[in-house]
Design a protein around this motif. Structure first.
Motif, PDB file in Angstrom:
ATOM      1  N   PRO A 201      59.035  25.019  42.583  1.00  7.45           N
ATOM      2  CA  PRO A 201      58.751  25.371  44.178  1.00  7.45           C
ATOM      3  C   PRO A 201      58.681  24.443  45.107  1.00  7.45           C
ATOM      4  N   VAL A 202      59.206  24.387  46.212  1.00  7.81           N
ATOM      5  CA  VAL A 202      59.121  23.415  47.202  1.00  7.81           C
ATOM      6  C   VAL A 202      58.904  23.902  48.513  1.00  7.81           C
ATOM      7  N   ALA A 203      58.308  22.913  49.322  1.00  6.05           N
ATOM      8  CA  ALA A 203      58.180  22.922  50.502  1.00  6.05           C
ATOM      9  C   ALA A 203      58.301  21.950  51.347  1.00  6.05           C
ATOM     10  N   ALA A 204      58.885  21.932  52.596  1.00 10.28           N
ATOM     11  CA  ALA A 204      59.698  21.013  53.303  1.00 10.28           C
ATOM     12  C   ALA A 204      59.430  21.227  54.819  1.00 10.28           C
ATOM     13  N   SER A 205      59.525  20.081  55.577  1.00 12.75           N
ATOM     14  CA  SER A 205      59.775  20.529  57.171  1.00 12.75           C
ATOM     15  C   SER A 205      60.980  21.127  57.480  1.00 12.75           C
ATOM     16  N   ALA A 206      61.173  21.906  58.443  1.00 17.24           N
ATOM     17  CA  ALA A 206      61.963  22.607  58.942  1.00 17.24           C
ATOM     18  C   ALA A 206      62.967  22.010  59.767  1.00 17.24           C
ATOM     19  N   SER A 207      63.714  20.840  58.978  1.00 17.59           N
ATOM     20  CA  SER A 207      64.755  20.181  59.861  1.00 17.59           C
ATOM     21  C   SER A 207      65.767  19.384  58.871  1.00 17.59           C
ATOM     22  N   GLY A 208      66.765  19.053  59.403  1.00 11.99           N
ATOM     23  CA  GLY A 208      67.871  18.386  58.640  1.00 11.99           C
ATOM     24  C   GLY A 208      68.439  18.947  57.345  1.00 11.99           C
ATOM     25  N   GLY A 209      68.352  18.196  56.318  1.00  6.74           N
ATOM     26  CA  GLY A 209      68.803  18.728  55.131  1.00  6.74           C
ATOM     27  C   GLY A 209      67.823  19.778  54.486  1.00  6.74           C
ATOM     28  N   PRO A 210      66.820  19.909  54.399  1.00  3.32           N
ATOM     29  CA  PRO A 210      65.864  20.868  53.895  1.00  3.32           C
ATOM     30  C   PRO A 210      66.163  22.301  54.577  1.00  3.32           C
ATOM     31  N   LEU A 211      66.393  22.263  55.899  1.00  2.00           N
ATOM     32  CA  LEU A 211      66.786  23.223  56.683  1.00  2.00           C
ATOM     33  C   LEU A 211      68.136  24.004  56.144  1.00  2.00           C
ATOM     34  N   GLU A 212      68.892  23.324  55.831  1.00  2.00           N
ATOM     35  CA  GLU A 212      70.188  23.816  55.340  1.00  2.00           C
ATOM     36  C   GLU A 212      70.003  24.301  53.924  1.00  2.00           C
ATOM     37  N   HIS A 213      69.354  23.603  53.155  1.00  2.00           N
ATOM     38  CA  HIS A 213      69.178  24.024  51.536  1.00  2.00           C
ATOM     39  C   HIS A 213      68.233  25.183  51.203  1.00  2.00           C
ATOM     40  N   ILE A 214      67.325  25.206  52.193  1.00  2.00           N
ATOM     41  CA  ILE A 214      66.029  26.193  51.748  1.00  2.00           C
ATOM     42  C   ILE A 214      66.045  27.462  52.692  1.00  2.00           C
ATOM     43  N   GLU A 215      66.013  28.617  51.750  1.00  2.00           N
ATOM     44  CA  GLU A 215      66.057  29.953  52.650  1.00  2.00           C
ATOM     45  C   GLU A 215      64.604  30.191  52.541  1.00  2.00           C
ATOM     46  N   HIS A 216      63.969  30.169  53.883  1.00  2.00           N
ATOM     47  CA  HIS A 216      62.358  30.172  53.826  1.00  2.00           C
ATOM     48  C   HIS A 216      62.058  31.682  53.209  1.00  2.00           C
ATOM     49  N   GLY A 217      61.054  31.399  52.431  1.00  2.00           N
ATOM     50  CA  GLY A 217      60.373  32.725  51.787  1.00  2.00           C
ATOM     51  C   GLY A 217      61.214  33.171  50.472  1.00  2.00           C
ATOM     52  N   LYS A 218      62.206  32.453  50.320  1.00  2.00           N
ATOM     53  CA  LYS A 218      63.137  32.925  49.030  1.00  2.00           C
ATOM     54  C   LYS A 218      63.216  31.847  48.278  1.00  2.00           C
ATOM     55  N   THR A 219      63.951  30.877  48.536  1.00  2.93           N
ATOM     56  CA  THR A 219      64.041  29.358  47.624  1.00  2.93           C
ATOM     57  C   THR A 219      63.145  28.398  47.982  1.00  2.93           C
ATOM     58  N   GLY A 220      62.110  28.534  49.025  1.00  4.91           N
ATOM     59  CA  GLY A 220      61.123  27.525  49.281  1.00  4.91           C
ATOM     60  C   GLY A 220      60.362  27.946  50.516  1.00  4.91           C
ATOM     61  N   LEU A 221      59.435  27.123  51.022  1.00  5.46           N
ATOM     62  CA  LEU A 221      58.760  27.348  52.411  1.00  5.46           C
ATOM     63  C   LEU A 221      59.088  26.154  53.334  1.00  5.46           C
ATOM     64  N   LEU A 222      59.280  26.485  54.582  1.00  4.94           N
ATOM     65  CA  LEU A 222      59.728  25.243  55.522  1.00  4.94           C
ATOM     66  C   LEU A 222      58.516  25.403  56.699  1.00  4.94           C
TER      67      LEU A 222
END
Length: 222
Positions: A201-222
């Motif tokens: 599981p991964v959590a990251a800031s909602a910006s840049g690359g993570p915002l493109e790769h993570i679907e909040h609540g499904k593939t990680g948390l932003l």
């Protein structure tokens, strides 16, 4: 000729005058100084035959509308190293483990991970935080010292560990309950992709690359 943003100032104009095609590679979003972005958008990118960026966020930051038609996005590959020999240390039964990977400097904002840990501990959750990375420059010595000082204060005391550089952190990532990327403006987020690869599981800031790769609540948390 493949140019990066540090070399194009020396070679890009010469290559253009000589009629040599150039591809400029962008992997950062340098917001300071402001002049750096203006030069990148209005000189570097337009001069290039094509641009390659590690994420759409990086492309949109560095490539202006007049050069967008020749701007391509290519995410970095994740290399799988053989023989991860260093195993993570054991932990008390029931304790959660958060891992932060990367150099200790203000740009990567590890202090935000400490602030987040304090909030989690205040909620009564049994958790520890491990930093896998070290100071990358003497310039950041005071900043890194402040991280250790924060970690030495309750309730963080005994919950934060600075493990230094780990040549192959795969076993640490696989063992973690959460991989955290606290960098406020992350161009790509190799750590996020590495966590995905190991199903951590991964959590990251909602910006840049993570915002493109993570679907909040499904593939990680932003």
């Amino acid at each position: 000729i493949l140019l990066n943003t540090s070399l194009i100032a020396h070679l890009g104009i010469v290559a253009r005058l000589a009629g040599v095609p150039t591809a400029t590679y962008f992997r950062e979003m340098p917001r300071s100084p402001r002049l750096a972005q203006l030069i990148t958008r209005w000189i570097y990118a337009p001069l290039s035959t094509m641009t390659i960026s590690v994420s759409y966020a990086v492309r949109d930051f560095n490539v202006s509308a007049i050069a967008l038609h020749k701007g391509y996005v290519m995410t970095d590959a994740i290399y799988v190293e053989d023989g991860a020999t260093q195993k993570p240390p054991p932990r008390p039964d029931g304790r959660l483990r958060i891992v932060v990977l990367g150099r200790l400097n203000p740009l990567r904002a590890p202090h935000l991970a400490l602030e987040a840990l304090q909030r989690v501990l205040d909620r009564g959750i049994d958790v520890e935080l491990r930093f896998l990375g070290e100071q990358d420059s003497p310039v950041h010595a005071d900043y890194v010292r402040s991280l250790h000082e924060m970690a030495a204060q309750p309730p963080l005391l005994g919950r934060v560990f600075f493990d230094g550089f780990i040549a192959n952190p795969e076993l640490f990532v696989a063992d973690a309950d959460v991989v955290l990327n606290p960098r406020p403006e992350e161009p790509l987020g190799h750590v996020v992709l590495e966590a995905f690869r190991l199903s951590t599981p991964v959590a990251a800031s909602a910006s840049g690359g993570p915002l493109e790769h993570i679907e909040h609540g499904k593939t990680g948390l932003l």
